[in-house]
Design a protein around this motif. Structure first.
Motif, PDB file in Angstrom:
ATOM      1  N   LEU A 162       0.875  -1.176   0.000  1.00 37.89           N
ATOM      2  CA  LEU A 162       0.000   0.000   0.000  1.00 37.89           C
ATOM      3  C   LEU A 162       0.908   1.221   0.000  1.00 37.89           C
ATOM      4  O   LEU A 162       1.763   1.372   0.884  1.00 37.89           O
ATOM      5  CB  LEU A 162      -0.907   0.003   1.227  1.00 37.89           C
ATOM      6  CG  LEU A 162      -1.928   1.151   1.297  1.00 37.89           C
ATOM      7  CD1 LEU A 162      -2.916   1.062   0.131  1.00 37.89           C
ATOM      8  CD2 LEU A 162      -2.684   1.135   2.627  1.00 37.89           C
ATOM      9  N   ILE A 163       0.717   2.093  -0.986  1.00 35.02           N
ATOM     10  CA  ILE A 163       1.610   3.221  -1.210  1.00 35.02           C
ATOM     11  C   ILE A 163       0.874   4.532  -0.976  1.00 35.02           C
ATOM     12  O   ILE A 163      -0.256   4.716  -1.433  1.00 35.02           O
ATOM     13  CB  ILE A 163       2.155   3.201  -2.659  1.00 35.02           C
ATOM     14  CG1 ILE A 163       2.759   1.837  -2.996  1.00 35.02           C
ATOM     15  CG2 ILE A 163       3.172   4.319  -2.858  1.00 35.02           C
ATOM     16  CD1 ILE A 163       3.956   1.451  -2.184  1.00 35.02           C
ATOM     17  N   GLY A 164       1.528   5.456  -0.289  1.00 32.35           N
ATOM     18  CA  GLY A 164       0.987   6.796  -0.119  1.00 32.35           C
ATOM     19  C   GLY A 164       1.543   7.730  -1.178  1.00 32.35           C
ATOM     20  O   GLY A 164       2.632   7.520  -1.718  1.00 32.35           O
ATOM     21  N   THR A 165       0.801   8.782  -1.480  1.00 31.27           N
ATOM     22  CA  THR A 165       1.255   9.745  -2.478  1.00 31.27           C
ATOM     23  C   THR A 165       0.610  11.102  -2.229  1.00 31.27           C
ATOM     24  O   THR A 165      -0.242  11.253  -1.351  1.00 31.27           O
ATOM     25  CB  THR A 165       0.930   9.262  -3.902  1.00 31.27           C
ATOM     26  OG1 THR A 165       1.602  10.098  -4.856  1.00 31.27           O
ATOM     27  CG2 THR A 165      -0.565   9.325  -4.185  1.00 31.27           C
ATOM     28  N   PHE A 210       1.719   2.481   5.639  1.00 32.75           N
ATOM     29  CA  PHE A 210       2.135   2.529   4.245  1.00 32.75           C
ATOM     30  C   PHE A 210       3.479   1.813   4.130  1.00 32.75           C
ATOM     31  O   PHE A 210       4.317   1.908   5.034  1.00 32.75           O
ATOM     32  CB  PHE A 210       2.314   3.973   3.754  1.00 32.75           C
ATOM     33  CG  PHE A 210       1.047   4.744   3.545  1.00 32.75           C
ATOM     34  CD1 PHE A 210      -0.160   4.114   3.291  1.00 32.75           C
ATOM     35  CD2 PHE A 210       1.062   6.134   3.573  1.00 32.75           C
ATOM     36  CE1 PHE A 210      -1.320   4.834   3.091  1.00 32.75           C
ATOM     37  CE2 PHE A 210      -0.084   6.868   3.369  1.00 32.75           C
ATOM     38  CZ  PHE A 210      -1.293   6.219   3.128  1.00 32.75           C
ATOM     39  N   ASP A 211       3.692   1.162   3.004  1.00 33.16           N
ATOM     40  CA  ASP A 211       4.977   0.527   2.761  1.00 33.16           C
ATOM     41  C   ASP A 211       5.956   1.497   2.105  1.00 33.16           C
ATOM     42  O   ASP A 211       7.172   1.322   2.224  1.00 33.16           O
ATOM     43  CB  ASP A 211       4.789  -0.712   1.887  1.00 33.16           C
ATOM     44  CG  ASP A 211       3.855  -1.717   2.547  1.00 33.16           C
ATOM     45  OD1 ASP A 211       4.221  -2.243   3.613  1.00 33.16           O
ATOM     46  OD2 ASP A 211       2.750  -1.941   2.016  1.00 33.16           O
ATOM     47  N   ALA A 212       5.433   2.511   1.429  1.00 33.33           N
ATOM     48  CA  ALA A 212       6.275   3.518   0.801  1.00 33.33           C
ATOM     49  C   ALA A 212       5.405   4.728   0.451  1.00 33.33           C
ATOM     50  O   ALA A 212       4.167   4.677   0.534  1.00 33.33           O
ATOM     51  CB  ALA A 212       6.965   2.973  -0.446  1.00 33.33           C
ATOM     52  N   PHE A 213       6.072   5.804   0.039  1.00 29.32           N
ATOM     53  CA  PHE A 213       5.392   7.065  -0.277  1.00 29.32           C
ATOM     54  C   PHE A 213       6.246   7.852  -1.256  1.00 29.32           C
ATOM     55  O   PHE A 213       7.478   7.803  -1.190  1.00 29.32           O
ATOM     56  CB  PHE A 213       5.196   7.879   1.015  1.00 29.32           C
ATOM     57  CG  PHE A 213       4.843   9.330   0.787  1.00 29.32           C
ATOM     58  CD1 PHE A 213       3.528   9.710   0.577  1.00 29.32           C
ATOM     59  CD2 PHE A 213       5.831  10.316   0.795  1.00 29.32           C
ATOM     60  CE1 PHE A 213       3.196  11.045   0.374  1.00 29.32           C
ATOM     61  CE2 PHE A 213       5.514  11.641   0.594  1.00 29.32           C
ATOM     62  CZ  PHE A 213       4.195  12.015   0.380  1.00 29.32           C
ATOM     63  N   TRP A 214       5.580   8.574  -2.182  1.00 28.26           N
ATOM     64  CA  TRP A 214       6.320   9.513  -3.022  1.00 28.26           C
ATOM     65  C   TRP A 214       5.461  10.722  -3.355  1.00 28.26           C
ATOM     66  O   TRP A 214       4.237  10.638  -3.381  1.00 28.26           O
ATOM     67  CB  TRP A 214       6.823   8.821  -4.293  1.00 28.26           C
ATOM     68  CG  TRP A 214       5.986   8.977  -5.533  1.00 28.26           C
ATOM     69  CD1 TRP A 214       6.226   9.802  -6.600  1.00 28.26           C
ATOM     70  CD2 TRP A 214       4.780   8.267  -5.873  1.00 28.26           C
ATOM     71  NE1 TRP A 214       5.256   9.645  -7.563  1.00 28.26           N
ATOM     72  CE2 TRP A 214       4.354   8.703  -7.144  1.00 28.26           C
ATOM     73  CE3 TRP A 214       4.011   7.291  -5.207  1.00 28.26           C
ATOM     74  CZ2 TRP A 214       3.202   8.222  -7.773  1.00 28.26           C
ATOM     75  CZ3 TRP A 214       2.861   6.815  -5.825  1.00 28.26           C
ATOM     76  CH2 TRP A 214       2.482   7.270  -7.093  1.00 28.26           C
TER      77      TRP A 214
END
Length: 278
Positions: A162-165, A210-214
């Protein structure tokens, strides 16, 4: 501006001051929730608003910092947005990150405060106002949520991530680049979320939600505290070229070590694909 994993006896006091200031700002915001519909919105730019609540939270934070850290430089969206300094103590604050969410009653907004000494991040707090979740981090001392130690996720499979943005709503000229990246990331993951507070997005990376974010366009006050949070929770934050993040407006990629690598490669591949077709 980076965090360096070593402890300093003065960092505990800096964290205490940051927490005191963040809680004071959060009280102002909570007190205003009942009169949200009567607040006056001021427009700083396209889809970019400020209210009297932002300014009142700012005053509370500024009063505490002035009293507790006389001589410190203030850097923030509503405070002194051009006061970048690499010398001495710098307080990087957003008195209300997610103003549009707050004005609409969408429960995803925060107070974010980081304190740096000689360009090294030493302490940070991100306070989720409606949930009353308090994220804290101290250089070399780990990251915490409501006093409990947190860590980035251990997930290594992009297809389950699950990725944040964040959208480049202030810089629409970057929208084509962002949409290419979004398309590739969406195809390779379980989901993407855009909640509207980068400080909380980074904190959610730190605690494994979240596992990552950009995001392509973020200012120092958007990320300083969250950056320290992710690093102290065992994660990685870089710019889009994979370099250590700086205290300037730029792009950021964050995540647990495995997912940061995957996400960075994916968004960079989106840019490379564009260059190959031109």
């Amino acid at each position: 501006m980076q965090a360096i994993s070593q402890t300093d006896s003065g960092d505990s006091e800096l964290l205490e001051i940051a927490v005191e200031a963040a809680r004071a700002g959060a009280r102002v915001i909570r007190d205003a929730t009942g009169r949200r519909e009567s607040l006056v919105w001021e427009s700083k730019g396209r889809s970019d608003f400020v209210s009297e609540v932002d300014k009142a939270s700012e005053r509370e934070i500024n009063d505490i910092i002035t009293r507790r850290l006389p001589g410190a430089t203030m850097l923030g969206e509503e405070l002194s947005p051009t006061a970048v300094s690499t010398k001495g103590v710098v307080v990087i604050a957003d008195p209300l990150d997610g103003t549009t969410n707050f004005l609409h009653g969408y429960p995803e907004y925060s107070v974010s405060i980081a304190i740096a000494r000689d360009a090294i991040l030493c302490a940070g707090v991100v306070l989720n106002v409606p949930r009353e979740d308090e994220f804290t981090a101290k250089r070399g001392g780990g990251a915490f949520l409501n006093g409990k130690r947190i860590h980035v996720s251990t997930l290594r499979e992009p297809g389950r991530s699950l990725i944040g943005t964040g959208f480049p709503f202030k810089s629409l000229e970057k929208l084509p680049e962002y949409m290419r990246q979004f398309s590739l990331v969406m195809r390779g993951t379980a989901g993407i979320r855009r909640a509207g507070s980068a400080a909380l997005d980074l904190s959610n990376v730190a605690c494994g939600r979240f596992d990552a974010f950009w995001e392509l366009v973020l200012a120092p006050w958007d990320v300083a505290a969250g950056l320290l949070m992710v690093q102290e929770a065992g994660g990685i934050v870089t710019d889009l070229d994979g370099n250590p993040p700086r205290l300037t407006a730029e792009s950021f990629v964050a995540g647990n070590p495995a997912m940061h690598t995957w996400l960075l490669q994916t968004v960079r591949r989106a840019n490379m694909n564009k260059e190959m077709t031109e």
